[in-house]
Design an enzyme around this catalytic site. Structure first.
Site, PDB file in Angstrom:
ATOM      1  N   LYS A 483      -1.782  27.358  -4.995  1.00 28.95           N
ATOM      2  CA  LYS A 483      -0.628  26.653  -4.421  1.00 28.95           C
ATOM      3  C   LYS A 483      -1.077  25.314  -3.850  1.00 28.95           C
ATOM      4  O   LYS A 483      -2.265  25.057  -3.673  1.00 28.95           O
ATOM      5  CB  LYS A 483       0.017  27.514  -3.335  1.00 28.95           C
ATOM      6  CG  LYS A 483      -0.908  27.851  -2.173  1.00 28.95           C
ATOM      7  CD  LYS A 483      -0.213  28.756  -1.175  1.00 28.95           C
ATOM      8  CE  LYS A 483      -1.151  29.093  -0.007  1.00 28.95           C
ATOM      9  NZ  LYS A 483      -0.487  29.922   1.008  1.00 28.95           N
ATOM     10  N   TYR A 709      -8.085  -3.819  12.973  1.00 30.76           N
ATOM     11  CA  TYR A 709      -6.847  -4.002  13.730  1.00 30.76           C
ATOM     12  C   TYR A 709      -7.038  -3.662  15.206  1.00 30.76           C
ATOM     13  O   TYR A 709      -7.767  -2.730  15.561  1.00 30.76           O
ATOM     14  CB  TYR A 709      -5.751  -3.096  13.158  1.00 30.76           C
ATOM     15  CG  TYR A 709      -5.202  -3.557  11.827  1.00 30.76           C
ATOM     16  CD1 TYR A 709      -4.578  -4.788  11.675  1.00 30.76           C
ATOM     17  CD2 TYR A 709      -5.297  -2.730  10.709  1.00 30.76           C
ATOM     18  CE1 TYR A 709      -4.072  -5.194  10.450  1.00 30.76           C
ATOM     19  CE2 TYR A 709      -4.786  -3.113   9.480  1.00 30.76           C
ATOM     20  CZ  TYR A 709      -4.178  -4.349   9.364  1.00 30.76           C
ATOM     21  OH  TYR A 709      -3.674  -4.749   8.146  1.00 30.76           O
TER      22      TYR A 709
END
Length: 815
Positions: A483, A709
């Site tokens: 899955k 940043y």
């Protein structure tokens, strides 16, 4: 090999039924990867876990007409049989006879680590000195070694074979069939050590191989190894190598400062440049020199050979290509053995159309016509749609290839022809010698062209599955959870590999995942663990099997079955609630459940539950209570149903910790990927996933300057900062920036500095010598490990893997 059926029977004290004059040159042991049927027999190998006899019919379907088996099946007509008492012992007897009648000089390599690398290095150094045969891949076991020895032919003068053991008393059997003149003992480490009572027992077992050797070359840095060999084999020629100056072969100079490495060999100096100076590489280099000297290779030539050594690439890559193609990249080396291995790998895929790119086979001391006749026979049996030949030599024999064949002088000419980029929905095998640089074709044909990749080692998955199977009873089935795109690794690629290796069930979360697998040719039974209401018709249409966990779901799904016109009992899987309180029928609902099921045209294929805390020793009491509830409720329901469905409750941690409760089937998930909460179990598993990228740029950030940043990192001295092209859009969480997390460069951890960007992040490489732009960066694999990386992220390994972006290129490797 070149024996008649009758001769093989005589050699091995076996019985044959049929045509004793048939010639056998090859023995196939796996019906799935038979790449040639000419003069080939299929051996049905029986072990305590499995019987190869159930694959006899599959081998016959491929055209095999000689079967080696412990039992005769008269129902199969027009087959010649060799009936043996024990299939493994038969193989070993035949290999012993073949080896002892070969008259070749032999090198036997054993140890814990480095066997395959040294074998390949020795082959690179010696193939043009002597016609040489070697073990393919890592064939070194009770079955692998005999198969390797059976490759010896009359032209070979030298044989280089790996010998591996995993438990006591195995080496004696292997030494009986193979007794090398030169014995080479590599590093003794922890591989398989868990099966031995002590390091001393492990060493004693390994050195049995050298009982009849004339020369023993060994790593003398291990005091116990040195002591044992000198005591056991004082009458033989002994050569020790290592970093300690007491060894006969050692490194004389400062490896970190001096330009060249200087190895002293019995008083002689051999100097050579070394790009890699880690301990393992240099240890292997000393072992290599010791063997070459013993074979009377002169120093000047040894240095030349060391300079020409190529990295040992023991892998095949499978990559998603343009236009629906799958690219099998095996552009690392080319000889007959590796061509056969690549063709075997190709047979694991179920695409009907396939093409081959094949170059000259460089540096083989053989008659070219005979060589390419054999190559063309192998290729012709594969029924390729197209064959592209590169190189003057192989092009001269293009008429031997029966399919549509194109010839080119070099790789550049093939690229310019545009033929490859016109291919759609095929497997394209790239198989070539290094000098032709056919890896350039991979760059053109692959779908995603990024330096950041997720490497998935399929053989490691198989190893981990087999380890868990070793804890089970022979008849216990196994279901693999695929899955969430097989935990981020690639649902189809992993499922196809598991199907090839006969997994019993696959588990997906939603119907869409199962449908995608069916559309791509997966036929293994698939359970849908979360069958949503709108997907019921799709589940039925694609032969998927739903989990049923409530009366509402049962009623709605049965309505869908009736509307579909399905006229048989539809297979369903009943989920029982045992304490996790997520989904499932409770004990007071069982009578009503039985009553409801009795009126519906469905069959309970299995009943199961889920353990919430099997990986937590402190919750053992709760887990045992869950197991007790499951045993009680499933037994009650079976009694009411009147038939016995499959029962399963154990997950990966349950398999290793609660194996007495395995019932009829177990489910493997993260354990398949090499992860366990148990440190001892973890040692037995292999790492499956490597998340890698490269350094884009290295800059010096001066004192006081900032990085990234928000200026979250400021250098307090001139600092070397590397930028790598991976960020939070690739699945790297921002929370591990600012020196929380690390990545690996040259086996050294490098801290992440500043904020992580969408597509990039920066790392401090000030403490890593010789680092340069383009170097590989490991986000996780060995250092840091997946578990360590998950620790940086303050989460579990499942979340790390399933968070990796689809834009990250997946590469599937078989080593």
């Amino acid at each position: 090999m070149n024996y008649t059926v009758q001769h093989i029977a005589e050699i091995t004290n076996s019985q044959f039924i049929g045509d004793g004059s048939l010639l056998i040159k090859n023995i196939a042991y796996d019906s799935r990867i038979i790449y040639s049927i000419k003069n080939t027999a299929f051996i049905a190998i029986n072990t305590h876990k499995n019987s190869g006899e159930k694959f006899i019919e599959s081998a016959m379907d491929k055209g095999i007409n000689v079967i080696i088996s412990e039992h005769h099946y008269p129902a199969f007509e027009n087959i010649t049989w060799i009936i043996v008492e024990n299939s493994v012992e038969f193989l070993q007897k035949l290999a012993k006879y073949h080896f002892e009648h070969s008259h070749l000089q032999s090198i036997g390599i054993t140890g814990s680590n480095g066997k395959t690398i040294l074998k390949e290095w020795l082959y690179q150094c010696l193939w043009n000195e002597f016609p040489t045969v070697k073990s393919p891949k890592s064939f070194n076991s009770q079955i692998g070694l005999p198969l390797s020895l059976l490759q010896i032919n009359n032209s070979h003068q030298l044989g280089i074979f790996e010998v591996g053991i995993s438990k006591p008393h195995e080496m004696e059997k292997l030494e009986n069939i193979f007794h090398p003149q030169i014995g080479l003992l590599t590093h003794i480490g922890t591989a398989h050590a868990a099966n031995f009572s002590s390091e001393e027992e492990l060493i004693n077992e390994k050195i049995i191989l050298f009982k009849n050797s004339e020369v023993i070359i060994y790593n003398g840095d291990n005091f116990l190894v040195d002591q044992k060999i000198k005591k056991s084999y004082s009458d033989k020629k002994l050569i020790s190598y290592g970093f300690k100056k007491e060894n006969q072969v050692f490194i004389k100079n400062n490896i970190s400062k001096d330009e060249n490495i200087i190895v002293e060999y019995l008083g002689e100096e051999i100097s050579f440049p070394a790009h890699q100076r880690d301990e393992a590489t240099l240890t292997n280099a000393m072992a290599l020199i010791s063997v070459l000297k013993e074979l009377n290779i002169e120093n000047k030539k040894i240095v030349e050979k060391i300079n020409l050594l190529k990295a040992v690439e023991m892998r095949l890559e499978a990559i998603e290509g343009i236009k629906g193609n799958i690219i099998i990249n095996d552009s690392f080396n080319l000889d007959l053995d590796s061509l056969k291995t690549a063709l075997q790998f190709l047979n694991e895929y179920n695409k009907s159309k396939k093409s081959l790119v094949l170059t000259d086979i460089v540096g083989v001391n053989s008659n070219a016509k005979e060589l390419y006749e054999e190559v063309s026979e192998l290729v012709n049996e594969q029924n390729f749609d197209s064959v592209f030949l590169i190189g003057d030599e192989i092009s001269n024999f293009s008429e031997l290839f029966k399919t549509k064949t194109y010839t080119f002088i070099d790789t550049k000419e093939l690229i310019e022809s545009k033929h490859l980029t016109e291919i759609e929905n095929q497997i394209i095998l790239l198989k070539g010698a290094r000098k032709f640089e056919i890896e350039k074709l991979k760059d053109i044909l692959e779908l995603r062209k990024h330096d950041t990749v997720l490497e998935v080692n399929l053989n490691a998955i198989l190893h981990n599955i087999n380890y868990h199977k070793s804890l089970l009873k022979p008849g216990t089935k196994m279901m693999a959870m695929v899955k969430a795109n097989a935990y981020g690794l690639g649902s189809f690629e992993v499922s196809e590999f598991l199907q090839h290796h006969h997994i019993d069930y696959l588990g997906v979360a939603y119907a869409d995942e199962g449908v995608e697998l069916r559309k791509k040719g997966i036929t293994t039974p698939i359970i849908v663990m979360n069958p949503e209401q709108h997907s019921y018709q799709t589940i039925i249409e694609y032969n998927l099997e739903p989990e049923i966990y409530s009366f509402r779901v049962l009623e709605l799904f049965y309505e869908a079955v009736q509307k579909s016109g399905y006229d048989k009992k539809y297979p369903i899987h009943i989920k029982l609630e045992t304490g996790m309180h997520r989904l499932g029928f409770k004990d007071f609902e069982l009578d009503q459940l039985n009553e409801t099921l009795s009126h519906k045209n469905v069959k309970v294929q299995s009943m199961f539950s889920h353990l919430s805390s099997s990986d937590m020793p402190e919750e053992k009491e709760f887990t045992l209570k869950q197991l007790e509830v499951f045993e009680k409720n499933s037994s009650y329901l079976i009694e009411k149903l009147g038939y016995t469905p499959i029962r399963h409750i154990l997950n990966s941690a349950g398999i290793t910790s609660y194996k007495d409760h395995q019932h009829d089937m177990v489910r493997i998930g993260i354990g398949m990927l090499g992860e366990s909460a148990d440190a001892e179990i973890q040692k037995q598993l292999r790492s499956v996933v490597s998340f890698k990228t490269v350094i884009s740029q290295i800059s010096t950030v001066e004192n006081g300057e900032s990085v990234g940043y928000s200026r979250r990192y400021k250098a307090d001295h001139p600092t070397r900062i590397a930028t790598i092209p991976v960020g939070y859009a690739d699945g790297i969480p921002r929370l591990i920036g600012n020196q929380v997390g690390n990545v690996g460069i040259n086996k050294t951890l490098a801290p992440i500095v500043g904020n992580i960007c969408m597509d990039m992040m920066m790392i401090n490489v000030d403490h890593i010598p010789n680092v340069k732009e383009g170097d590989t960066v490991t986000v996780f694999n060995a250092k840091p490990s997946l578990k360590e990386f998950a620790g940086y992220c303050k989460t579990i390994t499942y979340e790390v893997l399933t968070s990796i972006s689809p834009r990250v290129k997946r590469i599937y490797i078989k080593d």
